[in-house]
Design a protein around this motif. Structure first.
Motif, short mmCIF file in Angstrom:
data_model
loop_
_atom_site.label_atom_id
_atom_site.label_comp_id
_atom_site.label_asym_id
_atom_site.label_seq_id
_atom_site.Cartn_x
_atom_site.Cartn_y
_atom_site.Cartn_z
N VAL A 95 8.69 -33.01 -26.08
CA VAL A 95 7.65 -31.98 -26.17
C VAL A 95 6.44 -32.38 -25.34
CG1 VAL A 95 6.12 -30.71 -27.71
CG2 VAL A 95 8.45 -31.23 -28.43
N GLY A 96 6.09 -33.67 -25.40
CA GLY A 96 4.95 -34.14 -24.62
C GLY A 96 5.14 -33.96 -23.13
N ALA A 102 3.00 -28.15 -18.05
CA ALA A 102 2.02 -27.07 -18.05
C ALA A 102 0.61 -27.57 -17.80
CB ALA A 102 2.08 -26.33 -19.39
N ILE A 103 0.21 -28.64 -18.48
CA ILE A 103 -1.17 -29.13 -18.41
C ILE A 103 -1.47 -29.73 -17.03
CG2 ILE A 103 -2.79 -30.83 -19.33
CD1 ILE A 103 -1.32 -30.39 -22.08
N LEU A 263 -1.26 -21.56 -17.61
CA LEU A 263 -0.57 -22.85 -17.67
C LEU A 263 -1.19 -23.75 -18.73
CD1 LEU A 263 -0.03 -23.72 -13.88
CD2 LEU A 263 1.75 -23.24 -15.57
N LEU A 264 -2.52 -23.86 -18.72
CA LEU A 264 -3.20 -24.72 -19.68
C LEU A 264 -3.01 -24.22 -21.11
CD1 LEU A 264 -6.47 -25.24 -17.62
CD2 LEU A 264 -4.77 -26.99 -18.13
N PHE A 265 -3.11 -22.92 -21.29
CA PHE A 265 -2.90 -22.32 -22.62
C PHE A 265 -1.48 -22.59 -23.11
CE2 PHE A 265 -1.90 -18.77 -25.48
CZ PHE A 265 -2.95 -18.87 -26.38
N ILE A 269 -0.01 -24.33 -26.58
CA ILE A 269 0.97 -23.68 -27.46
C ILE A 269 2.20 -24.58 -27.65
CG2 ILE A 269 2.58 -21.74 -27.66
CD1 ILE A 269 -0.32 -21.04 -28.29
N ILE A 270 2.66 -25.20 -26.57
CA ILE A 270 3.80 -26.14 -26.66
C ILE A 270 3.47 -27.27 -27.63
CG2 ILE A 270 5.14 -27.87 -25.38
CD1 ILE A 270 4.88 -25.99 -22.92
N SER A 271 2.25 -27.79 -27.54
CA SER A 271 1.83 -28.87 -28.44
C SER A 271 1.76 -28.39 -29.88
CB SER A 271 0.47 -29.41 -27.99
OG SER A 271 0.52 -29.89 -26.66
N LEU A 272 1.27 -27.17 -30.08
CA LEU A 272 1.17 -26.58 -31.41
C LEU A 272 2.54 -26.48 -32.06
CD1 LEU A 272 -0.34 -25.01 -33.67
CD2 LEU A 272 0.01 -22.94 -32.30
#
Length: 281
Positions: A95-96, A102-103, A263-265, A269-272
């Motif tokens: 996930v990271g 994205a980040i 992308l940043l958003f 969301i992926i982290s959430l």
């Protein structure tokens, strides 16, 4: 030269109880990955010039197929794979790295597009355009250790959710930028907000990726994450040309701003959805 000789001297004095085995280079994997990236990026970069011609489509498709072949090759290579896919069985590592795509894709586009826009549209010199992002470096230098310490105490998840979203908000604030650009009133507040969100993200992201990886695998895990961040930047910057064409305008800049914020958003969301705080924290 002296530095290399000193390093060699120190390494020869190290005692190691672990046996070192000889490993052959994964040449076929390296070739597949390199050619796959080259063909994909070439197609994306040249698309604004040639349009969606058969040659451009073929280049991108061939590149993607080569990258798929690379992953398959690494999956079946049990002896000297350059990419250890078993690491992706670790939830936070997987996930990271998805969040990294994205980040760091957004970060790469951000630092690229601001400098190019200021030079091409507003007539800044290369030096002046580069200095426009100096607040990012200063804020990262000052705040990243503090956010890293808090992430060690409370876990990386919250910071990996909030940080990218704050950075995305900072970039959306750049939609206020016009022509001519007022750096102090239009761009600087957005850059500062973007930098705060970024500083909140970087250390916790690294911590989340490596925390659950066996210590013996930390080196390769860190290398994989670093490579993924660079590849993300390579691909997303290539996509910028598809979005804005051969000439960057104010409207094109605003389009890229939205792309970067998305992308940043998505990183948040992926982290959430996927990041879990370690029980050992």
């Amino acid at each position: 030269m002296c530095r290399s000789l000193l390093l060699y001297f120190l390494l020869t004095r190290l005692d190691s109880e672990e046996s070192v085995r000889e490993v052959k280079l994964d040449i076929s994997g390296a070739v597949l990955c390199s050619l796959g990236l080259a063909a994909t990026v070439f197609g994306l970069i040249e698309q604004p010039r040639y349009g969606w011609s058969p040659a451009i489509i073929t280049s991108i498709v061939v590149g993607i197929l080569l990258l798929i072949a690379f992953v398959y090759k690494e999956k079946t290579n049990k002896t000297n794979a350059m990419l250890d896919l078993s690491l992706f069985k670790i939830r936070n590592f997987t996930v990271g790295n998805l969040a990294t795509i994205a980040i760091y894709g957004g970060l790469s586009v951000a630092t690229f597009i601001i400098v190019i826009f200021l030079q091409q549209v507003d007539g800044y010199s290369a030096l002046k355009a580069g200095l426009s992002l100096l607040p990012v470096t200063i804020i990262m230098f000052g705040l990243s250790p503090r956010w890293g310490a808090l992430a060690s105490k409370f876990g990386p998840r919250l910071f990996m959710i909030v940080g990218p979203m704050v950075a995305a908000a900072g970039f959306l604030l750049m939609r206020r930028v016009g022509d001519p650009v007022s750096y102090t009133t239009q761009l600087l507040p957005a850059v500062i907000l973007f930098a705060i969100g970024l500083s909140m993200t970087v250390s916790p992201l690294t911590s989340a990726v490596l925390r659950d990886v066996d210590k013996k695998e930390n080196g390769i895990a860190s290398a994989v994450n670093n490579a993924i961040s660079r590849i993300a930047g390579l691909i997303t910057i290539a996509v910028v040309g598809v979005l804005v064409g051969t000439t960057l305008t104010l409207n094109g800049f605003h389009t890229v701003i939205i792309f970067t914020a998305v992308l940043l958003f998505c990183g948040g969301i992926i982290s959430l959805i996927g990041i879990r705080n370690s029980k050992t924290i």
